[in-house]
Design an enzyme around this catalytic site. Structure first.
Site, PDB file in Angstrom:
ATOM      1  N   TYR A 147       0.841  -1.203   0.000  1.00 19.25           N
ATOM      2  CA  TYR A 147       0.000   0.000   0.000  1.00 19.25           C
ATOM      3  C   TYR A 147       0.877   1.254   0.000  1.00 19.25           C
ATOM      4  CZ  TYR A 147      -3.741   3.188   1.583  1.00 19.25           C
ATOM      5  OH  TYR A 147      -4.658   4.215   1.690  1.00 19.25           O
ATOM      6  N   ASN A 176      -6.318   9.273   8.477  1.00 20.57           N
ATOM      7  CA  ASN A 176      -7.438   8.383   8.846  1.00 20.57           C
ATOM      8  C   ASN A 176      -8.795   9.085   8.819  1.00 20.57           C
ATOM      9  OD1 ASN A 176      -4.866   7.490  10.126  1.00 20.57           O
ATOM     10  ND2 ASN A 176      -6.099   5.693  10.597  1.00 20.57           N
ATOM     11  N   ARG A 188     -10.833  -1.642   9.813  1.00 17.13           N
ATOM     12  CA  ARG A 188     -10.168  -0.452  10.346  1.00 17.13           C
ATOM     13  C   ARG A 188     -10.650  -0.174  11.764  1.00 17.13           C
ATOM     14  NH1 ARG A 188     -10.227   3.423   5.025  1.00 17.13           N
ATOM     15  NH2 ARG A 188     -12.065   2.217   4.470  1.00 17.13           N
ATOM     16  N   ASN A 192     -14.135  -1.387  13.522  1.00 20.72           N
ATOM     17  CA  ASN A 192     -13.973  -2.519  14.444  1.00 20.72           C
ATOM     18  C   ASN A 192     -14.512  -2.173  15.833  1.00 20.72           C
ATOM     19  OD1 ASN A 192     -12.771  -4.188  12.609  1.00 20.72           O
ATOM     20  ND2 ASN A 192     -10.843  -4.425  13.706  1.00 20.72           N
ATOM     21  N   GLY A 207      -1.470  -3.879  20.519  1.00 21.82           N
ATOM     22  CA  GLY A 207      -0.340  -3.337  21.278  1.00 21.82           C
ATOM     23  C   GLY A 207      -0.853  -2.854  22.627  1.00 21.82           C
ATOM     24  N   THR A 212      -0.816   6.571  18.261  1.00 21.72           N
ATOM     25  CA  THR A 212      -1.817   7.632  18.045  1.00 21.72           C
ATOM     26  C   THR A 212      -2.262   7.693  16.580  1.00 21.72           C
ATOM     27  OG1 THR A 212      -0.257   9.400  17.484  1.00 21.72           O
ATOM     28  CG2 THR A 212      -0.718   9.035  19.846  1.00 21.72           C
TER      29      THR A 212
END
Ligand code: NAD
Ligand code: UDP
Length: 325
Positions: A147, A176, A188, A192, A207, A212
């Site tokens: 990508y 985003n 995404r 989600n 994680g 951020t």
């Protein structure tokens, strides 16, 4: 009547753009292979004679099959890491062949071309926030490279087409962006978390959730597209030449920055009574640690700033996902 082509027009952002162009009186052709897009996204235009969908892979599209357009918007490309990594060669080729098709068409007819690039150009950035002059920190051989590098090559093809042929192109590095009509199983983070919280499943923070992102509501981006397209070719050339950028490229994003853990907490707070709890899952490789746009150039050229705060946009998006359960 002005004519516009939107590649990726059946996708999340493409369908919002088609709606806006139709509302402004354009005749709109959407070209899409429905890989991540859907005819459901276009349901509002069914029966509108100013709209048509060409179901085709942009890699196979031939310019001879299309008449002249005033404006071309190049959006065809899967954008969710889950989907673009599922078919990495297809993703990279879509970026490259997709923009070549649009450049050829724009060059033939002298159309304006607006290309959807991405903040992924910056990779895992070492400069924060990211200005357009930052060249990025991208892994060429990782799982996100199909990508990232596909989009970087597309930017190169645009910049060289401007230098070699004077094609009128503007590139948008989109950060985003979320909103209604994202696919509920898109993978995404906003879709989600919202779907998980609405259905009582665990909210999967990857994680430790300290990474951020800066989230932009879709309406702000569509307004950005329209203002960028409205600037004349000479105005674009002078603005970017004076700032010594090699080609017209602007960041489009909301600079308000949140950790992913904060986003999970906000999502839960927006759905009172949700039975979901936050769980930690392994961080995918090459996941950028932070991301935040410097939007000074867009403010200067377009007088543009995002207007929709995360809480407001999240509430609208969650309302949409409620209809998709
Ligand atoms: P999306 O997946 O909903 O839309 C992409 C559309 O392109 C889909 O309708 C898909 O079917 C279509 N498509 C994919 N490959 C194709 C091909 N080979 N031929 C024809 N159609 C094809 O994603 P989106 O969020 O709407 O993203 C639209 C564009 O914006 C993409 O180019 C993406 O890279 C860019 N972008 C989006 C974001 C974001 O946060 N939403 C951020 C940066 C860049
Ligand atoms: N993410 C997460 N849980 C999810 C999906 C994503 O914690 O269920 C994280 C992901 O690791 C990344 C961020 O949310 O740090 C944004 O992910 P997304 O796939 O939306 O877009 P990206 O910005 O990574 O392309």
């Amino acid at each position: 009547m002005k004519r516009a082509l939107v590649t990726g027009g059946a996708g999340f952002l493409g369908s919002h753009l088609c709606a806006r162009l139709l509302a402004e009186g354009y005749e709109v052709v959407a070209l899409d292979n429905l890989y991540t897009g859907s005819k459901d996204n276009l349901a509002a235009f069914a029966g509108n004679s100013a709209f048509s969908l060409v179901e085709r892979d942009v890699c196979e599209a031939k310019t001879d099959d299309f008449g002249a357009f005033d404006e071309i918007y190049s959006l065809a490309c899967p954008a969710s890491p889950v989907h673009y990594q599922a078919r990495p060669l297809f993703t990279a080729l879509t970026s490259v062949k997709g923009i070549l098709f649009c450049l050829e068409l724009a060059r033939r007819d002298g159309s304006k071309l607006i290309h959807a690039s991405t903040s992924e150009i910056y990779g895992d950035p070492l400069v924060h926030p990211q200005p357009e002059s930052y060249c990025g920190n991208v892994n060429t051989i990782g799982v996100r490279s199909c990508y990232d590098e596909g989009k970087r090559m597309a930017e190169t093809l645009v910049a060289d087409s401007i230098r070699e042929y004077g094609v009128d192109v503007r590139m948008v590095r989109i950060f985003n962006t979320y909103g209604p009509r994202m696919h509920p199983q898109d993978g995404r983070v906003i879709s989600n978390f919202a779907m998980q919280a609405l259905t009582g499943r665990d909210i999967t923070v990857f994680g430790d959730g300290s990474q951020t992102r800066s989230f932009q509501y879709c309406d702000d981006l569509i307004e950005f597209f329209r203002r960028y397209a409205a600037v004349g070719k000479s105005g674009i050339r002078e603005f970017f030449a004076a700032r010594k950028l090699g080609a017209p490229v602007l960041n489009a994003g909301n600079p308000a920055e949140f950790t992913i853990l904060e986003l999970a907490q906000k999502t839960l707070a927006a759905i009172p009574g949700s039975k979901s709890k936050i769980v930690m899952r392994p961080l995918p490789s090459d996941d950028p640690k932070k991301r935040k746009p410097d939007i000074s150039l867009a403010k200067e050229l377009l007088g543009w700033e995002p207007e929709v705060a995360l809480d407001e946009g999240l509430a609208k998006t969650i309302d949409y996902f409620k209809t998709r359960i």
